[in-house]
Write an enzyme that holds these catalytic residues in place. Structure first.
Site: not given
Length: 575
Positions: A281, A377, A244, A379, A246-247, A306, A381-382
């Site tokens: 990600e 999830h 999740d 794109q 990683v940036h 993305d 759920g948020n």
């Protein structure tokens, strides 16, 4: 058995195991570590008391029977119920399926989810990607506020439930990928700061102090996270991990944590004799993320893309708010650019960020290192009300999206229920046991979307059990129209993918995107054609003669001159 714990700030450490107390001593070979021998075995409840304080769970706990604040329990992994040998399944040629254990079924358990795995095997996906399963307070949540990175959420079924799920998947030929969160821990039930410098104020993240990857004490923290990752892969026989955000892993040390982790995973895969992979990600659009380590990269095996999602989303929906703005300026061009080069922002100006963003990928980059998707999830759920594409697109446009995702050169990923156009939303839900935290999350989410024009009363209450219940898949839908037809379309497209090349570089993508997003994508031996417009279009085919292998809508055979006529909101695959 040996009990040990890293607690460099403590002057006295005691072990509490099965109701008895044992004084621990410093480990002479490891600075900051404490250890002792005590009776114990599978199921033993234990915790550590620091300087006379209350017993705390083990940072490396493998099971939390009573939740994140309770005592830990010993797990004997030799007792897990494995029935199937598994030689692994790698990323090349994969089709991933993102699944949330708590809403995949109304029961919300591993065992209930396992009963639905034959549906995924028949669909043709190759890997199930489980959203995070680490413990968090309460019963229901997305899992990104987990606080015990080595353990399994007990309401889902705990370690044995996860093992049964993985074993059932492997028995059907499905690999299993787990989403893990290394960039932060949840706001409630996190006891790591009591033990040592797991976090640092040297860097800040959206969640507060950063995980300590480069400040004093960081070698043990890095080993803690790497050890957790390897334990998931080895002890639960997983095939890969999704990392999740990683940036948000800020690391200015000589070797970046991700490079160190990818090296350890590659070594473990060689030792186990089966392929293992890491998918990151990242919103950096940095080629180094998936560039092999010998070439100076971090060595992750793939990353979410993305940009492809945003281009496709704006083309199909017309949305242009927030980070969609740059893509919505010319959606066909954005789609063509991402299909050919992976990244849209490759040094271009990002209006959402107010600055140039990203760097171009090398044209020789294997396209499978990027994951492509129409929904995830995040794109879904948020969004304010968790609405899927099926809430606003026709079945024909959903079919167009499927053709582009499953025909693109990237590794495709589906979000659970997408394959039949599920009408159930997937909303943001929590089950925080701390009343103040629950109210803060509720108010914060409503305030966030009120700033974008939503009425506060229209934003679902994350703490309301009905929000989670609305988000559960309705398993009566796949047998009904129009869901059944869309499901058959997904199955056909996935079946055709077996003939597509899986090692092709980005430069091999032959694509033309015309007005309105009409697309001709040639990937030998197939040509994928898509018409998302409301008009009938004629498209020249790059290879003739060609025979239709799959079609959404009544698509006539191509004319002798190689012209294909596509009805509105339709798609066809030709060989």
């Amino acid at each position: 058995m040996l009990f040990d714990v890293w607690a460099p700030w403590a002057g006295v450490v005691e072990l509490l195991a099965d109701g008895r107390t044992y004084v621990m001593g410093p480990d002479p070979g490891r600075a900051g570590w404490w250890c002792c021998e005590a009776p114990g075995g599978h199921g033993t409840r234990y915790g550590f008391a620091l300087d006379g304080g209350p017993p705390l769970p083990d940072p490396r706990s493998r099971r939390q029977p009573d939740g994140p604040d309770g005592l830990s329990a010993v797990v004997d992994f030799a007792r897990l119920p494995w029935r199937h040998d598994w030689r692994g399944r790698g990323l090349r040629g994969a089709v991933l399926y993102e699944l949330h254990t708590g809403t995949f079924t109304p029961e919300g358990t591993f065992d209930a989810a396992a009963e639905r795995l034959p549906h995924l095997a028949e669909l043709g996906v190759t890997h199930v990607e489980l959203m995070p399963v680490c413990p968090f307070p309460g019963r229901h949540g997305w899992g990104y506020d987990g606080v015990a990175p080595w353990a399994v959420h007990e309401p889902y079924g705990g370690p044995e439930g996860l093992a049964r799920f993985v074993d059932a998947a492997h028995g059907l030929g499905l690999g299993v990928v787990l989403d893990v969160v290394h960039n932060h821990l949840g706001p409630s039930g996190n006891h790591l700061p009591a033990y040592g410098p797991y976090f640092t104020d040297t860097h800040q993240t959206p969640w507060g102090a950063a995980v300590n990857l480069d400040a004093p004490g960081s070698p043990e923290v890095r080993a803690y996270l790497t050890g957790s990752a390897l334990a998931w892969l080895a002890d639960y026989r997983l095939d890969g991990l999704r990392l999740d955000a990683v940036h948000a892993l800020v690391d200015h040390g000589p070797v970046h944590f991700l490079a160190e982790l990818s090296a350890a995973v590659d070594e473990l895969g060689a030792r186990l004799g089966r392929p293992l992979f890491l998918v990151g990600e990242s919103d950096l659009n940095d080629p180094a993320t998936t560039t092999p380590r010998p070439a100076g990269g971090l060595g992750l095996h793939a990353q979410w893309n993305d940009d492809f999602h945003h281009a496709l989303h704006t083309l199909l929906t017309g949305e242009s708010q927030g980070y969609y703005a740059d893509f919505a300026a010319d959606p066909p061009r954005a789609l063509a650019k991402t299909l050919r080069g992976g990244f849209f922002h490759d040094g271009t100006h990002s209006s959402f960020r107010g600055r140039p963003h990203g760097r171009p990928l090398d044209p020789g980059t294997p396209a499978h290192r990027l994951l492509g998707y129409a929904q995830t999830h995040d794109q879904v759920g948020n969004r304010a009300v968790g609405d899927r594409l099926s809430a606003r697109l026709s079945p024909g446009l959903l079919a167009c999206a499927a053709a582009l995702v499953l025909g693109a050169p990237f590794t495709p990923m589906l979000f659970m229920g997408e394959e039949w156009g599920a009408r159930t939303p997937w909303q943001y839900f929590t089950d925080h046991t701390d009343p103040e935290l629950a109210e803060a999350v509720r108010a914060g989410r409503r305030r966030e979307f009120a700033a974008h024009g939503w009425a506060e009363e229209d934003v679902p209450d994350p703490q309301d059990p009905a929000t989670r219940d609305r988000s559960c898949l309705d398993w009566t839908e796949p047998a009904c129209e129009p869901h059944a037809r869309l499901l058959a379309w997904y199955r056909r497209l996935i079946a055709l993918r077996t003939d597509l090349p899986h090692d092709a570089p980005l430069s091999a993508t032959d694509v033309t995107v015309g007005p309105g997003g009409t697309t001709v994508l040639h990937r030998a031996p197939y040509t994928i054609t898509v018409n998302p417009t409301r008009e009938t279009v004629t498209l020249p085919l790059p290879r003739t003669p060609a025979e239709i292998q799959a079609a959404w809508g009544r698509v006539p055979p191509p004319a002798p001159d190689g012209i294909l006529t596509l009805p509105p909101e339709s798609a066809a695959v030709l060989r």
